[in-house]
Design a protein around this motif. Structure first.
Motif, PDB file in Angstrom:
ATOM      1  N   ILE A 188      -8.321   6.089  -5.905  1.00  0.00           N
ATOM      2  CA  ILE A 188      -8.372   6.444  -4.484  1.00  0.00           C
ATOM      3  C   ILE A 188      -7.014   6.963  -4.011  1.00  0.00           C
ATOM      4  O   ILE A 188      -6.923   7.965  -3.294  1.00  0.00           O
ATOM      5  N   GLN A 189      -5.944   6.299  -4.415  1.00  0.00           N
ATOM      6  CA  GLN A 189      -4.618   6.694  -3.931  1.00  0.00           C
ATOM      7  C   GLN A 189      -4.134   8.013  -4.524  1.00  0.00           C
ATOM      8  O   GLN A 189      -3.303   8.689  -3.916  1.00  0.00           O
ATOM      9  N   THR A 231       0.805  -1.225   0.000  1.00  0.00           N
ATOM     10  CA  THR A 231       0.000   0.000   0.000  1.00  0.00           C
ATOM     11  C   THR A 231       0.837   1.275   0.000  1.00  0.00           C
ATOM     12  O   THR A 231       0.672   2.119  -0.897  1.00  0.00           O
ATOM     13  N   ALA A 269      -8.709  -1.238  -0.542  1.00  0.00           N
ATOM     14  CA  ALA A 269      -8.755  -1.568  -1.972  1.00  0.00           C
ATOM     15  C   ALA A 269      -7.578  -2.443  -2.373  1.00  0.00           C
ATOM     16  O   ALA A 269      -7.722  -3.382  -3.174  1.00  0.00           O
ATOM     17  N   THR A 270      -6.424  -2.154  -1.811  1.00  0.00           N
ATOM     18  CA  THR A 270      -5.238  -2.962  -2.104  1.00  0.00           C
ATOM     19  C   THR A 270      -5.420  -4.386  -1.580  1.00  0.00           C
ATOM     20  O   THR A 270      -5.033  -5.361  -2.236  1.00  0.00           O
ATOM     21  N   MET A 303     -14.583   2.648  -1.629  1.00  0.00           N
ATOM     22  CA  MET A 303     -14.455   1.866  -2.861  1.00  0.00           C
ATOM     23  C   MET A 303     -15.741   1.916  -3.680  1.00  0.00           C
ATOM     24  O   MET A 303     -15.710   2.089  -4.901  1.00  0.00           O
ATOM     25  N   CYS A 319     -16.114   5.383  -5.172  1.00  0.00           N
ATOM     26  CA  CYS A 319     -15.173   5.549  -6.278  1.00  0.00           C
ATOM     27  C   CYS A 319     -15.657   4.805  -7.516  1.00  0.00           C
ATOM     28  O   CYS A 319     -15.622   5.345  -8.631  1.00  0.00           O
ATOM     29  N   LYS A 361      -8.392   1.336  -6.860  1.00  0.00           N
ATOM     30  CA  LYS A 361      -7.272   1.612  -5.946  1.00  0.00           C
ATOM     31  C   LYS A 361      -6.432   2.795  -6.423  1.00  0.00           C
ATOM     32  O   LYS A 361      -6.072   3.686  -5.643  1.00  0.00           O
ATOM     33  N   LYS A 388      -3.368   5.084   2.643  1.00  0.00           N
ATOM     34  CA  LYS A 388      -4.574   5.446   1.886  1.00  0.00           C
ATOM     35  C   LYS A 388      -4.780   4.394   0.788  1.00  0.00           C
ATOM     36  O   LYS A 388      -3.865   4.078   0.043  1.00  0.00           O
ATOM     37  N   GLY A 389      -5.949   3.822   0.707  1.00  0.00           N
ATOM     38  CA  GLY A 389      -6.220   2.782  -0.285  1.00  0.00           C
ATOM     39  C   GLY A 389      -5.895   1.383   0.200  1.00  0.00           C
ATOM     40  O   GLY A 389      -5.870   0.436  -0.594  1.00  0.00           O
TER      41      GLY A 389
END
Length: 327
Positions: free
Chosen positions: A263-264, A157, A200-201, A278, A281, A260, A196-197
Motif C-alpha cells: 500500500i505504501q 507511518t 495497515a500500520t 487492506m 490489497c 502495508k 498513507k497506510g
C-alpha cells in the motif's frame, strides 16, 4: 519470585528503624520504592533505536525489495527468486552501499521513535499497576505493548512510508534522501499523503508490539535468578531475549506488514483508504502470487529481526543500568 517486568532494574525496598525514648525498638517501616525517572526510558530508547537501525537495515532493504517486486510477465522468472538472489543482484548491480539505501530516514526517525516506544511502554505499565511496585503479568505486559503500538503508529507511518519508497528506487535514483522524498509526497498528495497506510500500520503495530514486549519478558524472566534482576543476566541472555522479541513480532503480524508495504509503495493509488484498501490489497496479492505472496520477504525479515532487536534490547538494558547507577 520473578518480579522484574520493566527495562528498569528493580529498586530495593528500604527499611528503617527507630527507638523510643525508653530505648524500645520500633519495628522497621517499609518505604515504597521510588519510581524510576521516565526520562531514562526515553534516553534508553534512543540508544536502542540507533542500535537496531545499524544492525538491521541491510536485511530490511532486502525484505522491502522482495515484498514490492513487480509481478513477472508470462514465461519470465521473478525479479528475485530468494533473499540470497536479491542480495547478490543488489550487490552486483548497485554495490554494497545499496543495502543501506534509505537508512538516513530510519536513523533520523527510529531513535526518537524508540524513545517514544519505551517511554510509552513505561507509562502504559504504570497505568496498569494498582501500586507502583506491583509486578505485571505477561497478559498485562502484552496489553501495555498494544497501548504502545497505538501511540507510536502516528510516527511510524510517515517514517516507514519514506523509507520504503527510497528502498525500492533503482539506479538512477530520482530522490537522493528522505527530505526530497518527503517533499515529493507532500507536493503530490498533501500532508495527508505522509500517512498513507496508517490503518495497515495500526493493525500491524498494536498486536505486534504486544507480542514484542511479551516475548521479551517471557524469555528474560526465564533467565533471572530467584531474587535477582536484569542486572544479573549475562549478555547472551539479554541478546537472546531481544532477538526472540523481534521474531515473535514478525510471526504475529507478517502478512499485515506485506500489505502495508504494498500500500505504501503504491504510487498509482490503486487501493482505497483504510480497511477496504487492506482487503483489496490482500486479494490482489493472493490473486497474483497466491497465499505465499503474503509471506514474501519473511526470510530477510526474520534474519534481520533477530540481530537488530537483540542489539536494540541489549543497548536499552545496558543504557538503563548505566543511568540507574549514575543518576
Amino acid at each position: 519470585d520473578l518480579r522484574l517486568d520493566s527495562i528498569s532494574s528493580s529498586i530495593p525496598l528500604k527499611m528503617s528503624a527507630d527507638h523510643k525514648k525508653d530505648g524500645t525498638l520500633i519495628p522497621a517501616q517499609t518505604q515504597k520504592p521510588k519510581q524510576p525517572a521516565r526520562w531514562k526510558d526515553f534516553v534508553s530508547g534512543i540508544v536502542g533505536g540507533a542500535a537496531l537501525v545499524v544492525a538491521g537495515h541491510p536485511l530490511d532493504t532486502l525484505k522491502v525489495r522482495m515484498q514490492t517486486m513487480p509481478k513477472p510477465l508470462p514465461g519470465q522468472p521473478p525479479l528475485y527468486t530468494s533473499a540470497v538472489d536479491c542480495f547478490l543482484k543488489t550487490i552486483r548491480k548497485e554495490g554494497p552501499f545499496a543495502l543501506y539505501k534509505g537508512m538516513a530516514s530510519p536513523l533520523t526517525g527510529v531513535p526518537p521513535l524508540y524513545a517514544i516506544v519505551f517511554g510509552a511502554y513505561g507509562v502504559s505499565k504504570n497505568l496498569l499497576r494498582r501500586h507502583p511496585d506491583d509486578p505485571l503479568t505477561i497478559s498485562q505486559i502484552f496489553l501495555a505493548g498494544c497501548i504502545t503500538g497505538v501511540a507510536t503508529t502516528f510516527i511510524t507511518t510517515p517514517i516507514e512510508l519514506v523509507k520504503a519508497r527510497l528502498q525500492i528506487q533503482t539506479e538512477p535514483k530520482k530522490f537522493k534522501g528522505p527530505v526530497e522524498m518527503g517533499k515529493n509526497i507532500v507536493a503530490t498528495a498533501g500532508s495527508r499523503g505522509l500517512f498513507k497506510g496508517f490503518v495497515a500500520t495500526l493493525w500491524r503495530d498494536v498486536p505486534g508490539s504486544g507480542a514484542y514486549f511479551a516475548a521479551y519478558e517471557i524469555v528474560k524472566r526465564s533467565f533471572i535468578p530467584e531474587g535477582g534482576s536484569a542486572a544479573d543476566l549475562k549478555s547472551w541472555q539479554l541478546l537472546l531475549a531481544g532477538g526472540s522479541a523481534g521474531v515473535a513480532n514478525w510471526l504475529a503480524v507478517f502478512p499485515i506488514d506485506v500489505i502495508k508495504s504494498v500500500i505504501q509503495t503504491d504510487v498509482e493509488n490503486k487501493f482505497a483508504a483504510g480497511n477496504k484498501g487492506m482487503v483489496q490489497c490482500a486479494k490482489n496479492i493472493v490473486a497474483t502470487s497466491g497465499y505465499k505472496g503474503l509471506f514474501r520477504g519473511l526470510g530477510p525479515a526474520m534474519l534481520r529481526s533477530f540481530p537488530a532487536n537483540a542489539a536494540c534490547f541489549f543497548a536499552v538494558e545496558k543504557t538503563m543500568q548505566f543511568l540507574n547507577r549514575t543518576f
